[in-house]
Scaffold this active site. Sequence first.
Site, PDB file in Angstrom:
ATOM      1  N   LYS A 379       0.950  -1.115   0.171  1.00 22.11           N
ATOM      2  CA  LYS A 379       0.098  -0.087   0.078  1.00 22.11           C
ATOM      3  C   LYS A 379       1.059   1.051   0.023  1.00 22.11           C
ATOM      4  CE  LYS A 379      -2.476   2.837   3.421  1.00 22.11           C
ATOM      5  NZ  LYS A 379      -3.302   2.635   4.630  1.00 22.11           N
ATOM      6  N   TYR A 479      -9.420   0.096   0.749  1.00 15.55           N
ATOM      7  CA  TYR A 479     -10.566   0.561   1.482  1.00 15.55           C
ATOM      8  C   TYR A 479     -10.150   1.776   2.289  1.00 15.55           C
ATOM      9  CZ  TYR A 479     -12.297  -3.802  -0.371  1.00 15.55           C
ATOM     10  OH  TYR A 479     -12.664  -4.727  -1.303  1.00 15.55           O
ATOM     11  N   HIS A 480      -9.139   2.386   2.084  1.00 18.08           N
ATOM     12  CA  HIS A 480      -8.792   3.448   3.252  1.00 18.08           C
ATOM     13  C   HIS A 480      -8.940   4.860   2.459  1.00 18.08           C
ATOM     14  CE1 HIS A 480      -5.902   0.533   5.323  1.00 18.08           C
ATOM     15  NE2 HIS A 480      -7.059   0.372   5.557  1.00 18.08           N
ATOM     16  N   TYR A 481     -10.055   5.005   1.745  1.00 22.64           N
ATOM     17  CA  TYR A 481     -10.363   6.517   1.045  1.00 22.64           C
ATOM     18  C   TYR A 481     -10.819   7.301   2.144  1.00 22.64           C
ATOM     19  CZ  TYR A 481     -15.023   3.791   1.247  1.00 22.64           C
ATOM     20  OH  TYR A 481     -16.228   3.109   1.693  1.00 22.64           O
ATOM     21  N   HIS A 482     -10.555   8.547   1.483  1.00 22.69           N
ATOM     22  CA  HIS A 482     -10.619   9.662   2.706  1.00 22.69           C
ATOM     23  C   HIS A 482     -10.700  10.932   2.046  1.00 22.69           C
ATOM     24  CE1 HIS A 482      -6.156   8.831   2.102  1.00 22.69           C
ATOM     25  NE2 HIS A 482      -6.052  10.169   2.306  1.00 22.69           N
TER      26      HIS A 482
END
Length: 544
Positions: A379, A479-482
């Site tokens: 990542k 899945y770490h969208y911000h």
Amino acid sequence: MKDATLAPTYASFDYIIIGGGTSGCALAATLSQNATVLVLERGGSPYENPTATDIGNFGNSVFNITPNSWSQLFISEDGVYNTRPRVLGGGSVLNAGFYTRASNDYLEEAELEMEEVKAAYEWVERKLVFEPHVMEWQSAFIDGLLESGVNPYNGFTYDHIYGTKIGGTIFDRAGHRHSAANLLEYANPDNIVVYLHASVHKILFTTTGSKRPKAYKVIYQDANGVLHKVKLADNAMSEVILSAGAMGSPHLLMLSGVGPKAHLAAHGVKPVVLDHPMVGQGMCDNPMNPVFVPSLEPVEISLIQSVGITKFGNYIEGGSGVSLSYDLTRTFFDGVLNLFNETSRTTSRQILTQSITTFLESMDLGFKGKISTNGIVQKVAGPASRGHMELKNTNPDDNPSVTFNYYQEPEDLNKCVKGLNIVMNVINSKAFSKYKPIGVTARELLNLILSLPGNLRPRHVSSTFDLKQYCIDTVMTMYHYHGGCQVGKVVDKNYKVLGIDSLRVIDGSTFLKSPGTNPQATVMMLGRYMGQKILRARADFRGN
């Protein structure tokens, strides 16, 4: 907790929290100590089907995108499919469970008070977090990281430090998940109401005269399609707080008339309450590139338990024995095809969906029970590449349009190549040799991903020998969208929406970058931290 169909048509609360997710549950439990709180959660309860949250069902819960499931599919304009949670507890009900704090540098940059942060993390950890039981596959992965130069070995720690470490987990030794919903056990039951299946349509504002707009009421819909209104209590400290996540919070602001004026007007949003051009900007997702490592022998189920934190800005993580049911996998990809065909404006649909079609055909021939997989992922931290969100329509149940611009910035692409080289070194390491298929090179395992439907992006022939092109072609979400409601752009340092009274945003949409290797610890911490801060301000106001 109540179903929203049981809700009164009209009621008032000191705080209305939109979203009972990872941040919202921590925030609500805290505020309920000294104020009345209503939580409006669009999804259901994880306690309705507790075995679905067990570690063995991790993959199936994420891939279950049926209408009433906890996972809602969306496809970014980049051609990468993703999911957003719709369940009490939010992403902590669906994620891989890894728990690690943000770095001190991150916390200082966010201008958070370190002692208060530490206390908030500890509050979360007492209720949810465990030391994982590390078995053979994860041990080999850890040793492979160390052999590949991701040093030193830091053992078990919640701290974010360079090297290889074992982090916390929200799965207990029996494999049961403890999500943010459990934080509601801290709440004062006399002061809190949680409505499930309550889909918020709009925040209403007073806009009389030349005064600043002020949030005062929320419109939401219950599971039967009935609309309800709920208002804030008539006192100066009452607030509506958006905790609907990076997809939900900027989307709801725009639907409520707060966002880029021309864009809102073009979609018929009325009234446009405040021209706020930065709402929906700065959308970001950490790009992830996986490598599947098939094992000839069964291995233990282990989600993310350990991580390699590199000095060049990438994180290397791995998991084993993750199972997916044949039926849910087929349903997921059928859902991808349907959603893509409904929303895509491209003329090359058949080319972009061919890998899914081929994959489903092979499944029909070869699988009838379940699929089990092991993998190592890299990542990219940061990242520098940013995107934006736009409305597709004014239906609050539909996904907005979001573009993340994966690997648009060269520095992200360079980091990806470095990260993949470490992944290959781990696979080729002596420590990991037991789990690498005999006679198969790490590079051949990378190329296996090119044949799988990991996204809807075109594949290039050069990807087989050009790692930069490989990164672009095979990118997936972690899945770490911000972003979308970022501090300093949409909200101030106290998470109050700039230009509007009685409205805050407290969730991952406010982040400039994703904290730590995995953000859930910091999202929960932020809910507790800001809840405490709000209560102190409330007490000071009353004291005066």
